[in-house]
Scaffold this motif. Structure first.
Motif, PDB file in Angstrom:
ATOM      1  N   THR A   1     -31.243   8.545  27.790  1.00  0.00           N
ATOM      2  CA  THR A   1     -31.608   7.304  28.481  1.00  0.00           C
ATOM      3  C   THR A   1     -33.099   7.298  28.769  1.00  0.00           C
ATOM      4  O   THR A   1     -33.682   8.329  29.116  1.00  0.00           O
TER       5      THR A   1
ATOM      6  N   LEU B   1     -35.800   5.204  31.181  1.00  0.00           N
ATOM      7  CA  LEU B   1     -35.934   4.281  32.300  1.00  0.00           C
ATOM      8  C   LEU B   1     -37.169   3.403  32.110  1.00  0.00           C
ATOM      9  O   LEU B   1     -38.195   3.863  31.585  1.00  0.00           O
TER      10      LEU B   1
ATOM     11  N   VAL C   1     -32.222   6.145  39.111  1.00  0.00           N
ATOM     12  CA  VAL C   1     -32.052   7.518  38.619  1.00  0.00           C
ATOM     13  C   VAL C   1     -30.804   8.148  39.214  1.00  0.00           C
ATOM     14  O   VAL C   1     -30.024   8.818  38.521  1.00  0.00           O
TER      15      VAL C   1
ATOM     16  N   ARG D   1     -27.881   9.500  36.602  1.00  0.00           N
ATOM     17  CA  ARG D   1     -27.812  10.947  36.339  1.00  0.00           C
ATOM     18  C   ARG D   1     -26.391  11.456  36.102  1.00  0.00           C
ATOM     19  O   ARG D   1     -26.170  12.244  35.184  1.00  0.00           O
TER      20      ARG D   1
ATOM     21  N   THR E   1     -25.383   9.802  32.332  1.00  0.00           N
ATOM     22  CA  THR E   1     -26.137  10.051  31.109  1.00  0.00           C
ATOM     23  C   THR E   1     -26.194  11.533  30.769  1.00  0.00           C
ATOM     24  O   THR E   1     -26.140  12.396  31.654  1.00  0.00           O
TER      25      THR E   1
ATOM     26  N   VAL F   1     -31.979  12.163  30.847  1.00  0.00           N
ATOM     27  CA  VAL F   1     -32.982  11.115  30.994  1.00  0.00           C
ATOM     28  C   VAL F   1     -34.271  11.627  30.365  1.00  0.00           C
ATOM     29  O   VAL F   1     -34.852  12.605  30.839  1.00  0.00           O
TER      30      VAL F   1
END
Length: 455
Positions: free
Chosen positions: A394, A396, A412, A416, A419, A422
């Motif tokens: 992922t 952001l 986040v 978390r 995913t 990140v």
């Protein structure tokens, strides 16, 4: 707050620092002009002449000081001035004559010091002579006690010019104080405003690496101009997206990620624009890229790529007659294929957890080297967390001066658990980097043309 953050603040608010300094200096200048105007007095005549009289009265030894003071009052009084006007034929009032006569009688002394002023040496000398003549005549006529002797006469001399007050040091101090005041306002505003300001702050708040920042561009949010990485463009914005592609490649070098979710906390962060340009940049590196518009609530990728609305992901998930081949659309970017969102679906999250969506993702993995997935805002609906679990990584997206720190941290926190990893955060609309046609380098037209020919 470290030095780099203060430097970033200075770059963002340099105009306010200058305005604060200029306003402080301007206010000081106006105040000085008003003060000088109120305190201004007519400039004294530039020439002065003087005479000294000695007063003696042996019979009045104990009261000699009082006699001296009395004679001084007579010299500066109206009677002497009227005699001077008549004797000298002056065309001014006695009061004006009095204003040009200065009398000093030092305490404990028998001396009277008289000074007259005039516009020319002749005027000043004429007045001092007139004072002596009028006073002595008035004393004699009144048969006043004691004796008065003129012991010294100084001819008319020009007054030394008084240097103007140097206001430069004060003005410089005011300028420094004005800048300090503006800086204090900036720091207070930065602390009070809960918005991500720069790339370093986005990394600190999110707790994940910064993959890059995109300058402010496409003001107004036109979907037709949202695709910066197209036709071999070498604009500053396009180069920033290519830098993002490089950062993603470095972040996935040890553990490759085929399907990447592009997610933002709230609307307006620019996830769709970032996803579209990231897909275009990946395709320009020679990859076969599919971009999946999984935002079945407010889709926008079809407008960015200039494709008419039609069947898309929502139809493929709800209608057995709609296949993946029927919804894949070619785009004007070589190597990029779009799977549009289709019609809006109120129960989008339920569709994304269906086996049919898993089958679509498997088919896309077989056909393409990279899959870029766009999604609705993380903090508004649960779609993004579902998609995060089905992608390999992922990214952001936060928007400078728009995304709140609390929003980014909450995004986040929600992603978390879902995913796999990140990769980092991208700051979209970063006012601290050049680009967007306002600042930055320019690529010559001939170079752009050669790049377009190679593409």
């Amino acid at each position: 707050m470290d030095a780099t953050q203060y430097i970033a603040m200075a770059r963002r608010w340099w105009w306010l620092l200058i305005v604060g300094t200029l306003m402080a200096v301007g206010t000081y200048g106006v105040a000085v002009q008003i003060r000088d105007g109120r305190q201004a007095a007519p400039a004294p005549p530039p020439y002065r002449a003087s005479a000294t009289f000695f007063v003696d009265a042996p019979a009045l030894t104990s009261n000699i000081d009082r006699l001296t003071q009395s004679y001084g009052a007579i010299i500066s009084g109206r009677g002497v001035a009227e005699r001077m006007v008549n004797n000298l034929g002056l065309q001014i009032a006695p009061e004006a004559v009095q204003s040009r006569i200065e009398v000093v009688t030092p305490p404990g002394s028998q001396l009277i010091k008289v000074t007259t002023s005039g516009a020319t040496p002749t005027d000043a000398q004429r007045l001092i002579d007139g004072v002596a003549q009028a006073f002595l005549a008035l004393r004699q006529e009144g048969n006043l006690p004691g004796t008065v002797t003129m012991v010294e006469v100084n001819r008319a001399q020009q007054l030394a010019s008084v240097p103007a007050q140097n206001k430069l040091p004060t003005a410089m101090l005011v300028a420094v104080l004005g800048m300090i005041g503006a800086a204090a306002i900036v720091v207070a505003f930065e602390y009070m405003t809960d918005a991500v300001r720069d790339r370093a702050e986005a990394e600190r708040v999110s707790g994940v690496p910064s993959l890059g920042s995109i300058p402010v561009w496409n003001i107004g949010g036109s979907a037709k101009r949202a695709l910066a990485v197209a036709d071999g463009s070498t604009s500053p914005v396009a180069e920033r997206y290519r830098m993002l592609r490089t950062a993603i490649g470095l972040a996935t070098r040890e553990a490759p990620a085929q399907a990447i979710l592009v997610a933002g906390g709230a609307r307006g962060t620019g996830t769709s624009t970032t996803a579209a340009n990231m897909a275009a940049a990946l395709a320009q590196s020679g990859r076969r890229v599919a971009i999946l518009d999984a935002n079945m609530r407010m889709p926008s990728l079809h407008r960015i790529f200039g494709i008419a609305a039609g069947d898309g992901l929502s139809e493929a998930l709800t209608n057995d007659n709609v296949t993946l081949d029927g919804i894949i659309r070619p785009t004007r970017i070589d190597g990029v294929m779009l799977i549009p969102a289709g019609a809006a679906a109120a129960q989008a999250a339920d569709l994304l957890v269906s086996p049919r969506f898993d089958a679509i993702m498997r088919a896309l993995r077989e056909r393409f080297d990279a899959i870029v997935v766009d999604c609705p805002p993380v903090l508004q609906v649960t779609d993004a967390t579902v998609l995060a679990a089905k992608c390999d990584a992922t990214i952001l997206v936060a928007r400078g001066d728009h995304t709140r720190r609390s929003e980014l941290a909450a995004t986040v926190e929600l992603l978390r658990p879902a995913t796999k990893r990140v990769l980092g955060v991208v700051l979209n609309g970063d006012a601290n980097v050049p680009g967007g046609g306002f600042f930055g380098f320019r690529v010559p037209a001939t170079r752009r043309q050669r790049a377009g020919a190679r593409a």
